[in-house]
Design a protein around this motif. Structure first.
Motif, PDB file in Angstrom:
ATOM      1  N   LEU A   1       0.219  -1.316  -0.100  1.00 24.49           N
ATOM      2  CA  LEU A   1       0.273   0.374   0.027  1.00 24.49           C
ATOM      3  C   LEU A   1       0.824   0.761  -0.238  1.00 24.49           C
ATOM      4  O   LEU A   1       0.834   1.560  -1.027  1.00 24.49           O
ATOM      5  CB  LEU A   1      -0.909  -0.029   1.298  1.00 24.49           C
ATOM      6  N   LEU A   2       2.158   1.059   0.927  1.00 28.79           N
ATOM      7  CA  LEU A   2       2.978   2.643   0.728  1.00 28.79           C
ATOM      8  C   LEU A   2       3.371   1.901  -0.959  1.00 28.79           C
ATOM      9  O   LEU A   2       3.383   3.741  -0.608  1.00 28.79           O
ATOM     10  CB  LEU A   2       3.898   2.199   2.482  1.00 28.79           C
ATOM     11  N   GLU A   3       3.980   1.729  -1.079  1.00 25.53           N
ATOM     12  CA  GLU A   3       4.557   1.623  -2.259  1.00 25.53           C
ATOM     13  C   GLU A   3       3.437   2.046  -3.276  1.00 25.53           C
ATOM     14  O   GLU A   3       4.093   3.215  -4.095  1.00 25.53           O
ATOM     15  CB  GLU A   3       5.432   0.805  -2.788  1.00 25.53           C
ATOM     16  N   HIS A   4       2.544   1.449  -3.061  1.00 22.97           N
ATOM     17  CA  HIS A   4       1.342   2.128  -4.273  1.00 22.97           C
ATOM     18  C   HIS A   4       0.931   4.433  -3.918  1.00 22.97           C
ATOM     19  O   HIS A   4       0.585   5.224  -4.538  1.00 22.97           O
ATOM     20  CB  HIS A   4      -0.039   1.474  -4.106  1.00 22.97           C
ATOM     21  N   VAL A   5       0.966   4.464  -2.773  1.00 24.54           N
ATOM     22  CA  VAL A   5       0.276   5.922  -2.277  1.00 24.54           C
ATOM     23  C   VAL A   5       1.740   6.724  -2.928  1.00 24.54           C
ATOM     24  O   VAL A   5       1.489   7.677  -3.346  1.00 24.54           O
ATOM     25  CB  VAL A   5       0.667   5.439  -1.122  1.00 24.54           C
ATOM     26  N   ALA A   6       3.173   6.199  -2.495  1.00 24.06           N
ATOM     27  CA  ALA A   6       4.052   7.055  -3.052  1.00 24.06           C
ATOM     28  C   ALA A   6       4.463   6.880  -4.672  1.00 24.06           C
ATOM     29  O   ALA A   6       4.586   8.106  -4.400  1.00 24.06           O
ATOM     30  CB  ALA A   6       5.794   6.234  -2.757  1.00 24.06           C
ATOM     31  N   LEU A   7       3.814   5.826  -5.349  1.00 22.24           N
ATOM     32  CA  LEU A   7       3.662   6.427  -6.170  1.00 22.24           C
ATOM     33  C   LEU A   7       2.722   6.608  -7.285  1.00 22.24           C
ATOM     34  O   LEU A   7       3.298   7.569  -8.346  1.00 22.24           O
ATOM     35  CB  LEU A   7       3.831   5.159  -7.091  1.00 22.24           C
ATOM     36  N   ALA A   8       2.202   7.052  -6.497  1.00 18.21           N
ATOM     37  CA  ALA A   8       0.662   7.957  -7.160  1.00 18.21           C
ATOM     38  C   ALA A   8       1.265   9.306  -6.843  1.00 18.21           C
ATOM     39  O   ALA A   8       0.095   9.950  -7.631  1.00 18.21           O
ATOM     40  CB  ALA A   8      -1.000   7.518  -5.915  1.00 18.21           C
TER      41      ALA A   8
ATOM     42  N   VAL B   1      -4.284   4.964  -7.407  1.00 16.43           N
ATOM     43  CA  VAL B   1      -5.672   4.479  -6.897  1.00 16.43           C
ATOM     44  C   VAL B   1      -5.818   3.545  -7.390  1.00 16.43           C
ATOM     45  O   VAL B   1      -7.119   3.149  -6.050  1.00 16.43           O
ATOM     46  CB  VAL B   1      -6.140   5.810  -7.114  1.00 16.43           C
ATOM     47  N   GLN B   2      -6.125   2.639  -7.640  1.00 14.93           N
ATOM     48  CA  GLN B   2      -7.444   1.632  -7.872  1.00 14.93           C
ATOM     49  C   GLN B   2      -6.700   0.101  -7.559  1.00 14.93           C
ATOM     50  O   GLN B   2      -7.334  -0.206  -6.808  1.00 14.93           O
ATOM     51  CB  GLN B   2      -7.501   1.154  -9.730  1.00 14.93           C
TER      52      GLN B   2
END
Length: 68
Positions: A7-14, A32-33
């Protein structure tokens, strides 16, 4: 990879994608998806269905809609 780090990786990438110039809208939505799918996947309990429905409304793609 555990759920929290994913989750943290996706948040950072987003965040990185959203602040890039020019911004790649499709990539932001994809991140976000991924966050939403992961959160809905791990949701448990009596409100999990409502969480999935609200997430689909917020993102606007209709995936996960249970109530109309």
């Amino acid at each position: 990879m555990d759920t929290e780090s994913e989750l943290l990786e996706h948040v950072a990438l987003a965040e990185r994608t959203a602040t890039a110039n020019p911004m790649d809208r499709a990539a932001v939505i994809a991140h976000v998806q991924a966050i939403r799918y992961r959160l809905v996947e791990i949701a448990d309990g009596p409100i999990a269905a409502f969480m999935a429905d609200d997430a689909a409304r917020i993102l606007g793609d209709g995936i996960g809609r249970l109530f109309f």
